[in-house]
Every structure is written in structure tokens, then in C-alpha cells.
Scaffold this motif. Structure first.
Motif, PDB file in Angstrom:
ATOM      1  N   ASN A 147       2.048   0.550  12.499  1.00  0.00           N
ATOM      2  CA  ASN A 147       2.979  -0.050  11.540  1.00  0.00           C
ATOM      3  C   ASN A 147       3.008   0.767  10.251  1.00  0.00           C
ATOM      4  O   ASN A 147       1.962   1.093   9.693  1.00  0.00           O
ATOM      5  N   VAL A 148       4.214   1.076   9.800  1.00  0.00           N
ATOM      6  CA  VAL A 148       4.401   1.773   8.525  1.00  0.00           C
ATOM      7  C   VAL A 148       4.670   0.725   7.459  1.00  0.00           C
ATOM      8  O   VAL A 148       5.668   0.000   7.533  1.00  0.00           O
ATOM      9  N   VAL A 149       3.807   0.626   6.460  1.00  0.00           N
ATOM     10  CA  VAL A 149       3.965  -0.402   5.425  1.00  0.00           C
ATOM     11  C   VAL A 149       4.427   0.179   4.092  1.00  0.00           C
ATOM     12  O   VAL A 149       4.909  -0.556   3.237  1.00  0.00           O
ATOM     13  N   SER A 150       4.289   1.491   3.921  1.00  0.00           N
ATOM     14  CA  SER A 150       4.797   2.155   2.712  1.00  0.00           C
ATOM     15  C   SER A 150       4.905   3.640   3.002  1.00  0.00           C
ATOM     16  O   SER A 150       4.640   4.087   4.123  1.00  0.00           O
ATOM     17  N   ASP A 151       5.302   4.410   1.992  1.00  0.00           N
ATOM     18  CA  ASP A 151       5.480   5.846   2.195  1.00  0.00           C
ATOM     19  C   ASP A 151       4.189   6.546   2.603  1.00  0.00           C
ATOM     20  O   ASP A 151       4.239   7.594   3.253  1.00  0.00           O
ATOM     21  N   ASP A 152       3.050   6.012   2.219  1.00  0.00           N
ATOM     22  CA  ASP A 152       1.801   6.706   2.494  1.00  0.00           C
ATOM     23  C   ASP A 152       0.728   5.825   3.134  1.00  0.00           C
ATOM     24  O   ASP A 152      -0.447   6.203   3.170  1.00  0.00           O
ATOM     25  N   ILE A 153       1.113   4.672   3.667  1.00  0.00           N
ATOM     26  CA  ILE A 153       0.140   3.775   4.300  1.00  0.00           C
ATOM     27  C   ILE A 153       0.651   3.378   5.686  1.00  0.00           C
ATOM     28  O   ILE A 153       1.791   2.918   5.834  1.00  0.00           O
ATOM     29  N   TYR A 209      -3.191  -7.234   5.196  1.00  0.00           N
ATOM     30  CA  TYR A 209      -2.902  -6.265   6.253  1.00  0.00           C
ATOM     31  C   TYR A 209      -3.482  -6.719   7.595  1.00  0.00           C
ATOM     32  O   TYR A 209      -2.839  -6.596   8.638  1.00  0.00           O
ATOM     33  N   GLN A 212      -1.456  -9.593   8.979  1.00  0.00           N
ATOM     34  CA  GLN A 212      -0.174  -9.104   9.472  1.00  0.00           C
ATOM     35  C   GLN A 212      -0.309  -8.520  10.876  1.00  0.00           C
ATOM     36  O   GLN A 212       0.503  -8.810  11.767  1.00  0.00           O
ATOM     37  N   LYS A 227      -4.405   6.123   4.801  1.00  0.00           N
ATOM     38  CA  LYS A 227      -3.633   6.645   3.663  1.00  0.00           C
ATOM     39  C   LYS A 227      -3.225   8.071   4.005  1.00  0.00           C
ATOM     40  O   LYS A 227      -4.078   8.935   4.164  1.00  0.00           O
TER      41      LYS A 227
END
Length: 235
Positions: A147-153, A209, A212, A227
């Protein structure tokens, strides 16, 4: 920009001669039929040590997509989506140049991200390597679980991965390489596209997280939170 009595070809030759020091990396100049001719080719060869490729229309009065010309024309259309490039209101030419560079950077970054997400969401294997392990530990999962939760996580559900956890105890940086790939998308040399994700990881057993991922995968015992430091396309 030249006077009306100066042809585009002569203007291009003058521009190349004037800025040859800044164009040393150019290997091929793609032009339309208006730039054909031996003199222009000689100017390019002598100033840049490059070749000239002319994209000519094969038939008149008939629409046909020509790959080389289409690339140039569509590029103008793509960058004009940036509002600041609709009209040239800059006082200095260098400002306009930098805005064009920024527009193309934004375009390329979006395309790279979209290409990366295509592979990540495909149903293929993902390999996780603890690069500072001695020896390195290697575990596998499925890329569609990530799962991609942000640009870098990114979040990776884990039922096992005990070897990676043990390596983290000896590596304070928790460094990882994650490889993903898919044959369903074209890459740098034909079909097949693959990436290396470099980053650092942490296992969690509680929090937003974890909740989720637990809601999606009831079999997990922990979640690997990565990260991302950088993403490199390998093929």
C-alpha cells in the motif's frame, strides 16, 4: 527569434553556433522538412558533432501521425498545461527557459510515478532484501499487497519476515532494497519493466497504519513500514 527575412534554417544555424558550448551533449537534432539541406547538416556536424534527422511528410493532403513530429508537437501541448507557459510574460529569457525545464521535469516525474504504480499494482512478486544483513536476508511477498500511503511511505503486510526483523536488530539504519517487476508493461528494452526501491524499514504492531492493513489482511502479525529514499528503474 529572428527577422522575417531570415529563414528558420539560417536562424537555427546561427543559434547552434552561438550556443555550441551548451549543446555538447546533443547527439542528434530532430527537425522537420524546413531544415533539410546539406548546409544545415554541415553546420550541425561542425558545431555539435551531431547528426540531423529530418521527419518529412510522406503524403500531402492526408492526416497521418508521424512519430517524431508527433513527439515534438505533443510536447508543446503538454507543457502548455502549465498556466505560466500559456503566455510569455517573463522579463528575462533565462526565466522562461527555467519555467520550461520545470514544466518538463513535472511531466517526466508524473510519467515515472504512473509507470511505477502500474507495476506496483500488478499481480507480481516483490522481493525484500536486508542489504546490511550478514548474510543478507531475502523474503518474498506480492506487489499488490503493498500500500502506498504517501510519496515516500509504503506499507507491506507481514505474516513472517522474522529474518528481516532479526537483521534490523543488528542494523541501526534498517536499510532495505525491494524489487518489483512485471512483464505486462514495456520497459527500457522491450516488454518487462522492473524497479529497485531503496529505503529504510520499521516493523509495527499497533497504530493507524497497522489497523489499516489489518482490515485488509486479517492474517498479518505485523506491518513493515518503509520510508522510500529513491526508486530506480532497472529494466
Amino acid at each position: 527569434m529572428t527577422r522575417a527575412n531570415v529563414s528558420d534554417r539560417d536562424g537555427a544555424s546561427a543559434m547552434i553556433a552561438l550556443h555550441a558550448m551548451h549543446l555538447r551533449q546533443v547527439q542528434n537534432v530532430l527537425v522537420n522538412g524546413g531544415y533539410s539541406g546539406v548546409n544545415f547538416q554541415l553546420d550541425v556536424a561542425s558545431n555539435l558533432n551531431a547528426t540531423v534527422q529530418v521527419a518529412k511528410r510522406n503524403e500531402l493532403h492526408r492526416f497521418e501521425v508521424m512519430p517524431q513530429r508527433w513527439l515534438v508537437e505533443r510536447s508543446f501541448s503538454w507543457v502548455e498545461k502549465c498556466r505560466r507557459l500559456w503566455k510569455n510574460c517573463e522579463r528575462q529569457l533565462t526565466n522562461s527557459l527555467q519555467m520550461v525545464v520545470l514544466a518538463f521535469l513535472a511531466l517526466l516525474l508524473k510519467r515515472f510515478l504512473d509507470s511505477f504504480l502500474d507495476v506496483l499494482q500488478d499481480k507480481g512478486p516483490a522481493t525484500i532484501v536486508s542489504i546490511n544483513g550478514n548474510p543478507a536476508s531475502v523474503v518474498n511477498t506480492w506487489s499488490q499487497y503493498i500500500n502506498v500511503v504517501s510519496d515516500d511511505i509504503i506499507l507491506i503486510p507481514a505474516a513472517g519476515m522474522h529474518s528481516i526483523e532479526q537483521d534490523f536488530e543488528k542494523d541501526p539504519k534498517h536499510e532495505l532494497i525491494i524489487t518489483i517487476g512485471s512483464y505486462n508493461y514495456s520497459g527500457t528494452a522491450g516488454m518487462g519493466r522492473g524497479y529497485h526501491i531503496h529505503g529504510s524499514g520499521q516493523f509495527i504492531n499497533e497504530g493507524a497504519y497497522f489497523d489499516q492493513m489489518k482490515a485488509q489482511f486479517d492474517w498479518i502479525r505485523t506491518v513493515l513500514v518503509v520510508k522510500i529514499h529513491d526508486v530506480e528503474q532497472k529494466i
